[in-house]
Design a protein around this motif. Structure first.
Motif, PDB file in Angstrom:
ATOM      1  N   VAL A   7       0.860  -1.169   0.000  1.00 45.18           N
ATOM      2  CA  VAL A   7       0.000   0.000   0.000  1.00 45.18           C
ATOM      3  C   VAL A   7       0.897   1.219   0.000  1.00 45.18           C
ATOM      4  N   GLN A   8       0.694   2.100  -0.970  1.00 43.43           N
ATOM      5  CA  GLN A   8       1.511   3.297  -1.074  1.00 43.43           C
ATOM      6  C   GLN A   8       0.699   4.498  -0.605  1.00 43.43           C
ATOM      7  N   VAL A   9       1.307   5.322   0.202  1.00 44.96           N
ATOM      8  CA  VAL A   9       0.680   6.571   0.614  1.00 44.96           C
ATOM      9  C   VAL A   9       1.666   7.682   0.342  1.00 44.96           C
ATOM     10  N   GLY A  10       1.178   8.822  -0.129  1.00 46.14           N
ATOM     11  CA  GLY A  10       2.121   9.870  -0.474  1.00 46.14           C
ATOM     12  C   GLY A  10       1.482  11.232  -0.585  1.00 46.14           C
ATOM     13  N   VAL A  11       2.329  12.248  -0.573  1.00 44.53           N
ATOM     14  CA  VAL A  11       1.915  13.628  -0.765  1.00 44.53           C
ATOM     15  C   VAL A  11       2.837  14.251  -1.793  1.00 44.53           C
ATOM     16  N   PRO A  12       2.356  15.284  -2.519  1.00 43.12           N
ATOM     17  CA  PRO A  12       3.139  15.808  -3.633  1.00 43.12           C
ATOM     18  C   PRO A  12       4.359  16.614  -3.240  1.00 43.12           C
ATOM     19  N   GLY A  13       4.479  17.051  -2.025  1.00 48.59           N
ATOM     20  CA  GLY A  13       5.657  17.819  -1.654  1.00 48.59           C
ATOM     21  C   GLY A  13       5.766  17.957  -0.165  1.00 48.59           C
ATOM     22  N   GLY A  14       6.963  17.917   0.374  1.00 46.70           N
ATOM     23  CA  GLY A  14       7.080  18.046   1.810  1.00 46.70           C
ATOM     24  C   GLY A  14       8.508  18.057   2.294  1.00 46.70           C
ATOM     25  N   VAL A  15       9.420  17.575   1.474  1.00 40.46           N
ATOM     26  CA  VAL A  15      10.819  17.535   1.864  1.00 40.46           C
ATOM     27  C   VAL A  15      11.614  18.353   0.864  1.00 40.46           C
ATOM     28  N   ASP A  16      12.451  19.244   1.330  1.00 40.71           N
ATOM     29  CA  ASP A  16      13.242  20.077   0.435  1.00 40.71           C
ATOM     30  C   ASP A  16      14.316  19.264  -0.273  1.00 40.71           C
ATOM     31  N   ALA A  17      14.295  19.285  -1.613  1.00 39.13           N
ATOM     32  CA  ALA A  17      15.311  18.609  -2.405  1.00 39.13           C
ATOM     33  C   ALA A  17      16.528  19.512  -2.536  1.00 39.13           C
ATOM     34  N   PRO A  18      17.678  18.966  -2.960  1.00 36.82           N
ATOM     35  CA  PRO A  18      18.883  19.782  -3.092  1.00 36.82           C
ATOM     36  C   PRO A  18      18.720  20.981  -4.022  1.00 36.82           C
ATOM     37  N   ASP A  19      17.852  20.867  -5.033  1.00 35.34           N
ATOM     38  CA  ASP A  19      17.682  21.983  -5.960  1.00 35.34           C
ATOM     39  C   ASP A  19      16.677  23.009  -5.477  1.00 35.34           C
ATOM     40  N   GLY A  20      16.182  22.838  -4.268  1.00 39.50           N
ATOM     41  CA  GLY A  20      15.265  23.812  -3.692  1.00 39.50           C
ATOM     42  C   GLY A  20      13.803  23.528  -3.920  1.00 39.50           C
ATOM     43  N   THR A  21      13.487  22.505  -4.721  1.00 44.36           N
ATOM     44  CA  THR A  21      12.091  22.149  -4.948  1.00 44.36           C
ATOM     45  C   THR A  21      11.583  21.291  -3.803  1.00 44.36           C
ATOM     46  N   ARG A  22      10.275  21.079  -3.795  1.00 49.69           N
ATOM     47  CA  ARG A  22       9.661  20.246  -2.769  1.00 49.69           C
ATOM     48  C   ARG A  22       9.442  18.856  -3.340  1.00 49.69           C
ATOM     49  N   SER A  23      10.115  17.879  -2.779  1.00 53.15           N
ATOM     50  CA  SER A  23      10.036  16.511  -3.286  1.00 53.15           C
ATOM     51  C   SER A  23       8.821  15.792  -2.702  1.00 53.15           C
ATOM     52  N   PRO A  24       8.256  14.850  -3.457  1.00 58.85           N
ATOM     53  CA  PRO A  24       7.125  14.080  -2.926  1.00 58.85           C
ATOM     54  C   PRO A  24       7.531  13.278  -1.686  1.00 58.85           C
ATOM     55  N   VAL A  25       6.563  13.064  -0.837  1.00 58.91           N
ATOM     56  CA  VAL A  25       6.761  12.246   0.358  1.00 58.91           C
ATOM     57  C   VAL A  25       5.874  11.024   0.208  1.00 58.91           C
ATOM     58  N   GLU A  26       6.461   9.840   0.280  1.00 57.17           N
ATOM     59  CA  GLU A  26       5.653   8.625   0.133  1.00 57.17           C
ATOM     60  C   GLU A  26       6.238   7.503   0.967  1.00 57.17           C
ATOM     61  N   ALA A  27       5.394   6.535   1.239  1.00 57.97           N
ATOM     62  CA  ALA A  27       5.806   5.386   2.030  1.00 57.97           C
ATOM     63  C   ALA A  27       5.032   4.162   1.545  1.00 57.97           C
ATOM     64  N   THR A  28       5.587   2.999   1.771  1.00 53.58           N
ATOM     65  CA  THR A  28       4.960   1.744   1.363  1.00 53.58           C
ATOM     66  C   THR A  28       4.950   0.785   2.544  1.00 53.58           C
ATOM     67  N   PHE A  29       3.845   0.084   2.713  1.00 52.36           N
ATOM     68  CA  PHE A  29       3.788  -0.939   3.756  1.00 52.36           C
ATOM     69  C   PHE A  29       2.935  -2.093   3.264  1.00 52.36           C
ATOM     70  N   ARG A  30       3.006  -3.203   3.966  1.00 54.37           N
ATOM     71  CA  ARG A  30       2.248  -4.399   3.587  1.00 54.37           C
ATOM     72  C   ARG A  30       1.183  -4.718   4.627  1.00 54.37           C
ATOM     73  N   TRP A  31      -0.003  -5.049   4.119  1.00 55.73           N
ATOM     74  CA  TRP A  31      -1.056  -5.512   4.992  1.00 55.73           C
ATOM     75  C   TRP A  31      -0.828  -6.970   5.365  1.00 55.73           C
ATOM     76  N   ALA A  32      -1.355  -7.360   6.508  1.00 58.98           N
ATOM     77  CA  ALA A  32      -1.297  -8.764   6.909  1.00 58.98           C
ATOM     78  C   ALA A  32      -2.238  -9.574   6.018  1.00 58.98           C
ATOM     79  N   PRO A  33      -1.850 -10.785   5.618  1.00 57.36           N
ATOM     80  CA  PRO A  33      -2.720 -11.608   4.777  1.00 57.36           C
ATOM     81  C   PRO A  33      -4.053 -11.916   5.476  1.00 57.36           C
ATOM     82  N   SER A  34      -5.129 -11.819   4.698  1.00 59.36           N
ATOM     83  CA  SER A  34      -6.458 -12.239   5.159  1.00 59.36           C
ATOM     84  C   SER A  34      -6.917 -11.539   6.432  1.00 59.36           C
ATOM     85  N   ALA A  35      -6.490 -10.310   6.632  1.00 59.58           N
ATOM     86  CA  ALA A  35      -6.930  -9.561   7.805  1.00 59.58           C
ATOM     87  C   ALA A  35      -8.321  -8.979   7.559  1.00 59.58           C
ATOM     88  N   SER A  36      -8.980  -8.552   8.635  1.00 59.63           N
ATOM     89  CA  SER A  36     -10.297  -7.930   8.510  1.00 59.63           C
ATOM     90  C   SER A  36     -10.155  -6.513   7.986  1.00 59.63           C
TER      91      SER A  36
END
Length: 346
Positions: A7-36
């Motif tokens: 499962v990927q979750v992300g936002v379009p900008g939040g961390v300053d990149a070296p060139d001064g732009t705002r880089s996307p912030v995202e993360a990935t995680f796995r759900w447990a198999p067959s969970a509710s």
């Protein structure tokens, strides 16, 4: 969001990149198999909260890219990979993740197609996303096809062989049943163990002559489920030994790059299934290009080229198929589409 997948979750900008732009912030995680569904939502809430710590802006809208089928009211009607979600009012369930934000949901394949069309400036394209399943989307004149309220383009469930391997949807011979990551890994395990063909799998000989047989937060943000591959994305009809050692994606990738026979055969069969879909869609829609992405395809260098080569071989004189290109956004097409959805909603 996919069963036992990423499962990927992300936002379009939040961390300053070296060139001064705002880089996307995202993360990935796995759900447990067959969970509710309740457990899944709790896990999602935990990771969204952690992501918001890294995001300093306010949250106006949340876009959600879903592989499930939703009715007009936004209720989950079917999700083979996550059956506990059936009947869930999705927007209501997700609204508490980010209080006060607008929540917009759409099909992950449709959103991936829109994001790719936006990224390359192409108003007419078809998209195939290969991961735990196979998703897809169609964009014509810059708009999703079919139009809003008419469902989504279920390219992964195009039947390419009525006698093909079983699919999680209950039919046989869908593109997903051959081209998804789990289906490819299962075949690779058989081929590595020296099994040429197994009754009921729809594959025999060299397998190349024919195939038979995808919430993030932002001050706009998105949630996508097209992040990777697990072994729970399809129904196996291989009839093989339960003791057979599985092939991991890392093993498949290494063997594919090395040109090892069993890996090349398994991957090319998946590429052919995708190519058959591209050729059929070209005959109907005449798109400018076809895009292949998703976590599985993105992780196999040269996969899109293999699809393109096979599609050209399958084309008929005077009617070449649409050229196939790798996704510009890689495995993040659906997440990028969810962010676009959130921006439009806000």
């Amino acid at each position: 969001m996919t069963a036992a997948g990423s499962v990927q979750v992300g936002v379009p900008g939040g961390v300053d990149a070296p060139d001064g732009t705002r880089s996307p912030v995202e993360a990935t995680f796995r759900w447990a198999p067959s969970a509710s569904a309740t457990r899944d939502l709790d896990d999602l809430a935990t990771h969204v909260a952690a992501l918001r710590v890294r995001w300093a802006g306010s949250v106006a809208a949340v876009g959600v890219a879903m592989p499930a089928t939703l009715d007009a009211a936004g209720r989950v009607t079917t999700w083979p990979g996550r059956p506990s979600w059936t009947g869930l009012a999705l927007a209501d369930a997700l609204r508490d993740l980010v209080p006060g934000a607008i929540v917009a949901c759409a099909d992950d394949g449709d959103l991936a197609a829109l994001a790719e069309a936006h990224a390359v400036g192409c108003p007419d394209l078809v998209y195939l996303g290969l991961g735990t399943g196979v998703g897809g989307g169609i964009v014509l004149d810059g708009q999703p096809c079919p139009r809003l309220g008419r469902g989504s383009a279920e390219i992964g469930h195009l039947v390419i062989s009525a006698g093909g391997p079983p699919c999680t949807c209950g039919r046989q011979g869908c593109v997903q049943a051959t081209a998804s990551g789990p289906a490819t890994l299962r075949r690779a395990a058989r081929y590595r163990d020296g099994e040429v063909g197994v009754p009921g799998d729809g594959l025999g000989g060299d397998g190349l002559g024919g195939v038979s047989g995808d919430g993030g937060v932002s001050g706009d943000g998105g949630v996508s489920g097209d992040g990777g591959v697990s072994g729970d994305g399809g129904v196996s009809g291989d009839g093989g030994s339960a003791a057979r050692a599985e092939v991991t994606f890392a093993e498949l990738r290494a063997a594919w790059l090395a040109g090892t026979g069993w890996a090349v055969r398994a991957v090319r069969e998946s590429a052919q299934a995708a190519a058959v879909a591209v050729v059929g869609l070209t005959e109907l829609l005449h798109p400018t290009m076809a895009v292949v992405g998703g976590g599985f395809a993105d992780g196999l260098p040269g996969f899109a080229q293999a699809v393109d080569e096979r599609a050209r071989e399958l084309g008929r004189p005077g009617h070449p198929p649409a050229p196939v290109r790798a996704a510009t956004l890689g495995g993040l097409s659906s997440l990028s589409g969810a962010i676009l959805l959130a921006r439009r909603a806000s």
